[in-house]
Structure formats: structure tokens, C-alpha cells
Design an enzyme around this catalytic site. Sequence first.
Site, PDB file in Angstrom:
ATOM      1  N   ASP A  95      -1.121  -3.171  14.104  1.00 17.76           N
ATOM      2  CA  ASP A  95      -0.196  -2.151  14.609  1.00 17.76           C
ATOM      3  C   ASP A  95       1.190  -2.777  14.695  1.00 17.76           C
ATOM      4  O   ASP A  95       1.583  -3.343  15.715  1.00 17.76           O
ATOM      5  CB  ASP A  95      -0.667  -1.662  15.976  1.00 17.76           C
ATOM      6  CG  ASP A  95       0.036  -0.387  16.405  1.00 17.76           C
ATOM      7  OD1 ASP A  95       0.947   0.066  15.676  1.00 17.76           O
ATOM      8  OD2 ASP A  95      -0.326   0.163  17.462  1.00 17.76           O
ATOM      9  N   ILE A  96       1.947  -2.664  13.585  1.00 20.95           N
ATOM     10  CA  ILE A  96       3.248  -3.334  13.488  1.00 20.95           C
ATOM     11  C   ILE A  96       4.409  -2.348  13.420  1.00 20.95           C
ATOM     12  O   ILE A  96       5.552  -2.713  13.649  1.00 20.95           O
ATOM     13  CB  ILE A  96       3.289  -4.274  12.273  1.00 20.95           C
ATOM     14  CG1 ILE A  96       3.083  -3.498  10.963  1.00 20.95           C
ATOM     15  CG2 ILE A  96       2.241  -5.379  12.415  1.00 20.95           C
ATOM     16  CD1 ILE A  96       3.257  -4.324   9.710  1.00 20.95           C
ATOM     17  N   LYS A  97       4.119  -1.106  13.041  1.00 18.81           N
ATOM     18  CA  LYS A  97       5.115  -0.019  13.008  1.00 18.81           C
ATOM     19  C   LYS A  97       6.407  -0.411  12.297  1.00 18.81           C
ATOM     20  O   LYS A  97       7.507  -0.144  12.777  1.00 18.81           O
ATOM     21  CB  LYS A  97       5.416   0.498  14.413  1.00 18.81           C
ATOM     22  CG  LYS A  97       4.221   1.154  15.097  1.00 18.81           C
ATOM     23  CD  LYS A  97       4.598   1.730  16.438  1.00 18.81           C
ATOM     24  CE  LYS A  97       3.426   2.422  17.105  1.00 18.81           C
ATOM     25  NZ  LYS A  97       2.380   1.485  17.538  1.00 18.81           N
ATOM     26  N   ARG A  98       6.290  -1.003  11.135  1.00 20.42           N
ATOM     27  CA  ARG A  98       7.461  -1.383  10.359  1.00 20.42           C
ATOM     28  C   ARG A  98       7.990  -0.177   9.584  1.00 20.42           C
ATOM     29  O   ARG A  98       7.278   0.791   9.342  1.00 20.42           O
ATOM     30  CB  ARG A  98       7.124  -2.513   9.390  1.00 20.42           C
ATOM     31  CG  ARG A  98       6.624  -3.799  10.043  1.00 20.42           C
ATOM     32  CD  ARG A  98       7.675  -4.449  10.904  1.00 20.42           C
ATOM     33  NE  ARG A  98       7.308  -5.812  11.264  1.00 20.42           N
ATOM     34  CZ  ARG A  98       6.847  -6.191  12.451  1.00 20.42           C
ATOM     35  NH1 ARG A  98       6.681  -5.287  13.400  1.00 20.42           N
ATOM     36  NH2 ARG A  98       6.554  -7.461  12.702  1.00 20.42           N
ATOM     37  N   THR A 123       0.315  -0.158  10.409  1.00 23.36           N
ATOM     38  CA  THR A 123       1.024   1.072  10.761  1.00 23.36           C
ATOM     39  C   THR A 123       2.475   0.956  10.315  1.00 23.36           C
ATOM     40  O   THR A 123       3.086  -0.109  10.409  1.00 23.36           O
ATOM     41  CB  THR A 123       0.974   1.338  12.279  1.00 23.36           C
ATOM     42  OG1 THR A 123       1.522   0.221  12.985  1.00 23.36           O
ATOM     43  CG2 THR A 123      -0.456   1.580  12.736  1.00 23.36           C
TER      44      THR A 123
END
Length: 283
Positions: A95-98, A123
Site C-alpha cells: 500500500d504505497i499510493k504512488r 496501490t
Amino acid sequence: MIIDKLYENVEKKGCVCVGLDTDISYLPKGFLNKFTNIEDAIFAFNQRIVDSTFDVSACYKVQIAYYEAMGIKGMILYKKTLEYIRKKGGIVIADIKRGDISATAKMYAKAHFEGDFESDFITLNPYMGMDTLEPYKDYFKNKEKGVFLLLRTSNEGSKDIQYLDLKDNKKVYNKVGEKIENIGKEFLGNCGYSSIGAVVGCTAEENNIRKELKHTFFLIPGYGAQGGKAEVAKSYLSEGNGGIVNSSRGILLAYKKYDEEGKNFEECARNEVINMKKTLQII
């Protein structure tokens, strides 16, 4: 494709995704006191959570921020946690949301789909535009990787942008969903779902999302501690599949319901996963 493996895991083990957003404050004091440093304590805690839930969970989601905040030692802990899950044959979502332009996105892809921080899914934030997805496509086709794009998130502030009304009586997240569904058709697995999935929080209802995004597999956060309801989470599934329901604190801190000292925290976590599965099946 990796989405087929995830789909099969849901069929066999149920739709629960265990979130390893592990903060030092979550560890029982008696357990923590056995270790001389925080990193070893958290890794041992993560190991025991994974071992106790492995046969009843579809996958694991590791929130990188909890590890980044600990500096270099935290990132080594993050690496070890990812490796531990994958070496057991499990599926792990980073879950890194880059989200960034293509040149930078290419480096993000390399960082999180190869090498020290390799995961199965990551993510991404698509709100800079769908061209930010281009560098990842080779990994979908040739390297058994996938992504979950933020569509309609579980936080209260999601309404600031994602819920804005458009001229055709749709909202911003509806349009983003259409784009995710269309791009995803290029990367369909045998299960009928795409390796390009979407993050859809279960803290608010939207009955049409599942009908409109027929080929999009959902990562469903917000269950439990964030107030998401089981009936809403289940509405995003299709015959019990087509999505995974994530819980982090609800599972990691389940011992506080039954065993305040946390001597059997991993058993409590396992029971919480099993209870989640039963609740999602019954409703």
C-alpha cells in the site's frame, strides 16, 4: 495473471485481506518486552499474525508509511515482511499510493515490482491521469503483477473531490471508474477480472459500482475500525468474490476484546478473520 491467483485464493480461503499496518503501540507489552529492539519485535509480531491467519486469508496488505516512519531500519523491516509473506506462497499488496509522470512512475514500478521491495500488487493514485499507468503495463503482461487504483476511498475527505458532480449526473469517481474498467480490459485473467483493480471503501454505499465495473476487482478498505459495514462491503462482491475486504486494526488488536494482556494475540487475530468471513457470508 496474478489476478487469477488472487481470485483462486478468495475462492479457497475467503475474501479477507489482513492489513499489516503495524504500529509499536499495537504490540502487547509482555510480548514487546521480550525483545531488545523495536524492529525485531514488530517483525516477530507480523510473522505470528501471518502464520496464524495464512490458511483463512486471501492476502496481506502492508502499509509502507508505518515502516518508512522508522527510517532505514523500518524499511529493512518492510522488506523482511514482504519477503516472509511471499516465500510462504502468499499474495502481498504494497500500500504505497504512488502517482506520478511516466519517468518517475517507471522508477516506482522498478522499486516495488523488483528487487528489495518486490510485491504482487501495489496501490496507485490515478488522479494525475491514466498516462501515469503506462510504465506498469509491462509488469501486468509479463511479470505477474497488478495494481489497485484509488477510485472511491474510505476517508471522510474523499467527498471533497471524488464526489463532485459532473454535467451528466455522474460524479468524478464514476468517470474514473469508467476509465479503470476500460483500460483494465486489456489485462483480463481467466477469472474474468483485470490485474488493474480499484480501491472502493465500504464506509459509504454505492450500489451501481459493482454493476458498472464488471471486470474490476476491488480492494475494499474501511471495514471495522474505520466504521465500514459488512453489508456494504458485501455489496461490492459478486457471489463472494470479485474483491477483498481489508481490516488492519480490527485484526491486529483483536486480542484486546478477549485477552487484554495479549498472550494469545495471534489466536485472537485468527478468530477475528474467521468471524469476518462468517459475517460477510451471512449478511
